[in-house]
Design an enzyme around this catalytic site. Structure first.
Site, PDB file in Angstrom:
ATOM      1  N   GLU A   1      35.058  43.200  49.064  1.00  0.00           N
ATOM      2  CA  GLU A   1      33.911  43.610  49.869  1.00  0.00           C
ATOM      3  C   GLU A   1      32.652  43.826  49.039  1.00  0.00           C
ATOM      4  O   GLU A   1      31.579  44.017  49.584  1.00  0.00           O
ATOM      5  CB  GLU A   1      34.201  44.922  50.616  1.00  0.00           C
ATOM      6  CG  GLU A   1      35.537  45.023  51.277  1.00  0.00           C
ATOM      7  CD  GLU A   1      36.522  45.838  50.451  1.00  0.00           C
ATOM      8  OE1 GLU A   1      36.592  45.670  49.214  1.00  0.00           O
ATOM      9  OE2 GLU A   1      37.252  46.631  51.052  1.00  0.00           O
TER      10      GLU A   1
ATOM     11  N   ASP B   1      40.502  46.752  41.790  1.00  0.00           N
ATOM     12  CA  ASP B   1      40.280  46.951  43.221  1.00  0.00           C
ATOM     13  C   ASP B   1      41.028  45.830  43.933  1.00  0.00           C
ATOM     14  O   ASP B   1      40.447  44.897  44.461  1.00  0.00           O
ATOM     15  CB  ASP B   1      38.779  46.909  43.535  1.00  0.00           C
ATOM     16  CG  ASP B   1      38.465  47.303  44.966  1.00  0.00           C
ATOM     17  OD1 ASP B   1      39.411  47.620  45.718  1.00  0.00           O
ATOM     18  OD2 ASP B   1      37.283  47.288  45.333  1.00  0.00           O
TER      19      ASP B   1
ATOM     20  N   HIS C   1      35.917  53.825  47.305  1.00  0.00           N
ATOM     21  CA  HIS C   1      35.176  53.164  46.232  1.00  0.00           C
ATOM     22  C   HIS C   1      34.483  54.161  45.307  1.00  0.00           C
ATOM     23  O   HIS C   1      34.434  53.944  44.092  1.00  0.00           O
ATOM     24  CB  HIS C   1      34.196  52.143  46.816  1.00  0.00           C
ATOM     25  CG  HIS C   1      34.897  50.967  47.399  1.00  0.00           C
ATOM     26  ND1 HIS C   1      35.067  50.800  48.756  1.00  0.00           N
ATOM     27  CD2 HIS C   1      35.516  49.915  46.813  1.00  0.00           C
ATOM     28  CE1 HIS C   1      35.752  49.695  48.977  1.00  0.00           C
ATOM     29  NE2 HIS C   1      36.030  49.133  47.822  1.00  0.00           N
TER      30      HIS C   1
ATOM     31  N   ASP D   1      42.257  33.977  38.638  1.00  0.00           N
ATOM     32  CA  ASP D   1      43.253  35.032  38.500  1.00  0.00           C
ATOM     33  C   ASP D   1      42.817  35.942  37.357  1.00  0.00           C
ATOM     34  O   ASP D   1      42.527  35.471  36.248  1.00  0.00           O
ATOM     35  CB  ASP D   1      44.609  34.389  38.204  1.00  0.00           C
ATOM     36  CG  ASP D   1      45.752  35.384  38.221  1.00  0.00           C
ATOM     37  OD1 ASP D   1      45.574  36.544  37.789  1.00  0.00           O
ATOM     38  OD2 ASP D   1      46.855  34.991  38.655  1.00  0.00           O
TER      39      ASP D   1
ATOM     40  N   ASP E   1      37.878  37.254  41.569  1.00  0.00           N
ATOM     41  CA  ASP E   1      38.693  37.321  42.768  1.00  0.00           C
ATOM     42  C   ASP E   1      39.419  35.999  42.908  1.00  0.00           C
ATOM     43  O   ASP E   1      38.883  34.947  42.576  1.00  0.00           O
ATOM     44  CB  ASP E   1      37.823  37.585  44.005  1.00  0.00           C
ATOM     45  CG  ASP E   1      38.636  38.161  45.151  1.00  0.00           C
ATOM     46  OD1 ASP E   1      38.450  39.356  45.457  1.00  0.00           O
ATOM     47  OD2 ASP E   1      39.460  37.429  45.741  1.00  0.00           O
TER      48      ASP E   1
ATOM     49  N   GLN F   1      46.097  34.435  51.530  1.00  0.00           N
ATOM     50  CA  GLN F   1      46.427  35.561  52.396  1.00  0.00           C
ATOM     51  C   GLN F   1      45.799  35.408  53.779  1.00  0.00           C
ATOM     52  O   GLN F   1      44.882  34.616  53.978  1.00  0.00           O
ATOM     53  CB  GLN F   1      45.944  36.868  51.760  1.00  0.00           C
ATOM     54  CG  GLN F   1      44.450  36.900  51.507  1.00  0.00           C
ATOM     55  CD  GLN F   1      44.050  37.854  50.406  1.00  0.00           C
ATOM     56  OE1 GLN F   1      44.721  38.848  50.164  1.00  0.00           O
ATOM     57  NE2 GLN F   1      42.964  37.565  49.731  1.00  0.00           N
TER      58      GLN F   1
END
Length: 191
Positions: A98, A169, A74, A150, A118, A43
């Site tokens: 984050e 998230d 959050h 993944d 992630d 991305q």
């Protein structure tokens, strides 16, 4: 005129990021200063200071969070589920990003282990460096295990009832985006 003089000139137009909403409508974000911008394998990412929202994270040119409101997102993502559970010990977080979801989970004394996964190590790295207010050191907490994979593979390899709580998230399901497959009945059935 030098670059710094041009940047301070009132005649120099501000840098603008246009976030498409659809049907020809976009939201425009004025960017005071771009801290980091790049294209990872998965991305486009941008962290910038904005006059309206302070520091903000954009992924695929869509705002993800900003310093003035990330706590609202959050806290609402984590605390109702953790409170309703009554004492989650093992938590899976899809989307380390984050680090703010982990920050909020670590406020619950019952949490013994957080596996956060992630897909994009490059984005996690820039978030760790440029968004310390978000994670507040949560990546370094001994209860946190960070993996780059993944989340579908994580769940496929986990035994049933491995987690007391699963937090998603993740980014919006934009066409060809990294999380589009996570918005499916099949994926929610796996969770």
């Amino acid at each position: 005129m030098s670059d710094s003089e041009q940047a301070q000139s009132p005649h120099h137009p501000p840098q603008i990021l246009a976030e498409p909403l659809g049907q020809g409508v976009s939201v425009l974000f004025e960017l005071d200063r771009v801290l980091v911008e790049g294209e990872s394998e998965h991305q486009h990412y941008l962290i910038a200071d904005t006059p309206a929202y302070g520091r903000a994270l954009f992924l695929d040119r869509l705002i993800q969070s900003s310093v003035v409101d990330e706590c609202i997102y959050h806290e609402a993502l984590i605390h109702p589920a953790a409170t309703l559970h009554g004492g989650p010990r093992r938590v899976l977080v899809a989307g380390a990003g984050e680090g703010a979801s982990m920050r909020e989970l670590l406020r619950h004394a019952s949490v013994e282990h957080i596996l956060t996964v992630d897909l994009d190590p490059e984005v996690v790295d820039v978030c760790r460096r440029h968004l310390p207010q978000w994670h507040q050191g949560s990546f370094d907490d001994p209860r946190v295990e960070l993996r780059y994979e993944d989340v579908q593979h994580t769940l496929a390899g986990a035994a049933d009832r491995s987690f007391d709580m699963v937090v998603l998230d993740i980014t919006d399901p934009v066409e060809d985006g990294p999380s589009v497959e996570l918005f499916s009945q099949r994926f929610f059935g796996e969770v």
